[in-house]
Enzyme design. Structure first.
Site, PDB file in Angstrom:
ATOM      1  N   GLN A 197      18.965 -10.070  14.943  1.00  0.00           N
ATOM      2  CA  GLN A 197      18.956  -9.118  16.056  1.00  0.00           C
ATOM      3  C   GLN A 197      18.407  -9.793  17.303  1.00  0.00           C
ATOM      4  OE1 GLN A 197      16.531  -7.231  17.838  1.00  0.00           O
ATOM      5  NE2 GLN A 197      17.874  -5.618  18.585  1.00  0.00           N
ATOM      6  N   SER A 199      16.248  -9.590  19.449  1.00  0.00           N
ATOM      7  CA  SER A 199      14.829  -9.797  19.734  1.00  0.00           C
ATOM      8  C   SER A 199      14.174 -10.828  18.835  1.00  0.00           C
ATOM      9  CB  SER A 199      14.071  -8.469  19.582  1.00  0.00           C
ATOM     10  OG  SER A 199      14.057  -8.058  18.224  1.00  0.00           O
ATOM     11  N   LYS A 200      14.891 -11.337  17.818  1.00  0.00           N
ATOM     12  CA  LYS A 200      14.281 -12.188  16.808  1.00  0.00           C
ATOM     13  C   LYS A 200      14.098 -13.634  17.294  1.00  0.00           C
ATOM     14  CE  LYS A 200      13.874  -9.029  13.618  1.00  0.00           C
ATOM     15  NZ  LYS A 200      14.445  -7.852  14.271  1.00  0.00           N
ATOM     16  N   ASN A 201      13.308 -14.401  16.533  1.00  0.00           N
ATOM     17  CA  ASN A 201      13.025 -15.792  16.902  1.00  0.00           C
ATOM     18  C   ASN A 201      14.296 -16.631  16.983  1.00  0.00           C
ATOM     19  OD1 ASN A 201      10.519 -14.631  16.191  1.00  0.00           O
ATOM     20  ND2 ASN A 201       9.667 -16.620  15.661  1.00  0.00           N
TER      21      ASN A 201
END
Length: 431
Positions: A197, A199-201
């Protein structure tokens, strides 16, 4: 002593420094997506090499997994892993009381009952002792979450799983690159689920997920499940026969291409992030009444989210409720430009979907076994304490160039702590 911004002073973080882009979208990301768009294979069910199969191979090679299966999102990854393991009606799956809602919903999607266990106060991950207490003859699996990027205690959990013949599905949505005793998270249990997603790293351009496993037979069941129960075999025409229950959980080529370009830069980003975050936390660790997140020995923390706990007694405020100190600090630090926020406002078992048994039909899956389900207000002591006394920083620190910004955040914390009398006044009034 500098005047606090909440009362007319100059903010520690100037307004023009507060916006931080994440993910970083570079020319190579745009080129990767356009190349995939111009290519002949936009979905994963076409014969031959495509961006999805390339991402699967690249991810497995980079993080040391035997097999990787790309899917539409991290929630689908969890549900598909449980399905491939044969988890279904009449089964119980133990999950942490403190996590994103998807962890609790994944068993329900398989008509299994989620059973919630309390967490560890340092890592915020599932407490193995509480897991063992909640095992019943119906228990079939455990979903440990590597919350915020911190690996769960996989040694204890795998020992419990072996003792009771349980499967383990690692929810590693927030933890790509994290390791436990030198092993990459996701590869320690029977299967691991990652989220891509945005927003992930390691993000994609929207939603995406990955499943990893060391078991070739399990991987084959996962691939079948993501594609309507069909067997898609290289070099063979698609027969459109469903050999078992399946879903449409496929990832498309544009998502995969974007993540491949991001993964190319991950090592550089991760080195910078580790240096930036650990330096920032070292400064904050000196402040009384503040507990910073910690990477435990023999683990690598991915630092997806930074959670800070506040202790009124250690701050010098005996008798003040943790929520009151948290509220005062949030007000003052946000005025200084530090984007502190609450993340997870209640334990998962207090979520209405579980309290009211909003599943399928008349209370399914709970009514399949007559399982008690959950009761709002049930004692998950550590989970409730963490929710009451903590705040988080999200996304801004993921940027590899965030070191200077984190330094300004540290200045803001130190400034607020230098005005502890004002903090005390606000906290006592709130309490």
């Amino acid at each position: 002593m500098s005047k606090l911004a909440a009362f007319g002073g100059t903010a520690s973080v100037p307004k023009d420094r507060r916006h931080v882009q994440w993910p970083l979208i570079e020319d190579e990301d745009r080129k990767a997506v356009l190349d995939a768009l111009d290519g002949p294979r936009l979905v994963s069910d076409t014969d031959g090499v495509n961006a999805v199969s390339q991402l699967e191979e690249y991810w497995a090679r980079r993080f040391g997994h035997e097999t990787c299966v790309a899917v539409s999102n991290g929630t689908a990854a969890l549900a598909l892993a449980l399905a491939a393991l044969g988890i279904g009606p009449g089964d119980e799956v133990i999950v942490p009381a403190f996590s994103f809602i998807a962890t609790g919903l994944a068993p329900v999607h398989q008509m299994a009952v989620p059973v919630f266990a309390d967490i560890d106060p340092v890592t915020f991950n599932i407490d193995p002792d509480d897991v063992e207490r909640r095992i019943t003859p119906r228990t079939r699996a455990i979903i440990p979450v590597h919350l915020h990027g911190a690996p769960a205690d996989m040694d204890r959990l795998t020992a419990i799983a072996r003792k009771h013949n349980l499967a383990i599905v690692e929810d590693a949505a927030q933890a790509p690159g994290a390791t436990h005793r030198g092993r990459p998270v996701g590869s320690i249990g029977d299967a691991g689920a990652f989220s891509l997603q945005v927003s992930k790293n390691i993000p994609t351009c929207g939603e995406g997920g990955l499943l990893v496993t060391q078991d070739a037979d399990l991987a084959a069941k996962m691939r079948r499940g993501r594609q309507f129960g069909e067997d898609i075999v290289a070099g063979r025409d698609r027969d459109y026969i469903s050999y078992g229950l399946g879903w449409n959980y496929k990832m498309n080529a544009l998502q995969a291409a974007f993540t491949i370009a991001q993964l190319d830069r991950f090592d550089d980003y991760e080195r910078a992030r580790q240096e930036n975050v650990t330096g920032f936390l070292a400064r904050l660790a000196e402040l009384p009444g503040l507990t910073v997140p910690t990477a435990l020995p023999d683990t690598t923390h991915a630092w997806h989210i930074l959670r800070f706990r506040f202790d009124p007694a250690a701050f010098g405020l005996d008798g003040v409720r943790p929520q009151a100190l948290r509220s005062a600090l949030r007000r003052l630090l946000r005025a200084e430009g530090v984007p502190l926020s609450q993340y997870q406002l209640m334990p998962l078992p207090d979520q209405k979907v579980f309290v009211d048994r909003v599943g399928f039909g008349s209370g399914y899956p709970w009514s399949v076994t007559g399982a008690p389900g959950t009761t709002a207000g049930e004692d998950y002591q550590v989970t409730r304490e963490v929710i009451a006394d903590s705040l988080t920083i999200q996304k801004r620190h993921l940027h590899p160039g965030a070191g200077e910004l984190l330094g300004l955040y540290a200045d803001a914390f130190e400034k607020v702590w230098a005005n502890r009398d004002m903090v005390a006044t606000l906290a006592k009034a709130a309490s």
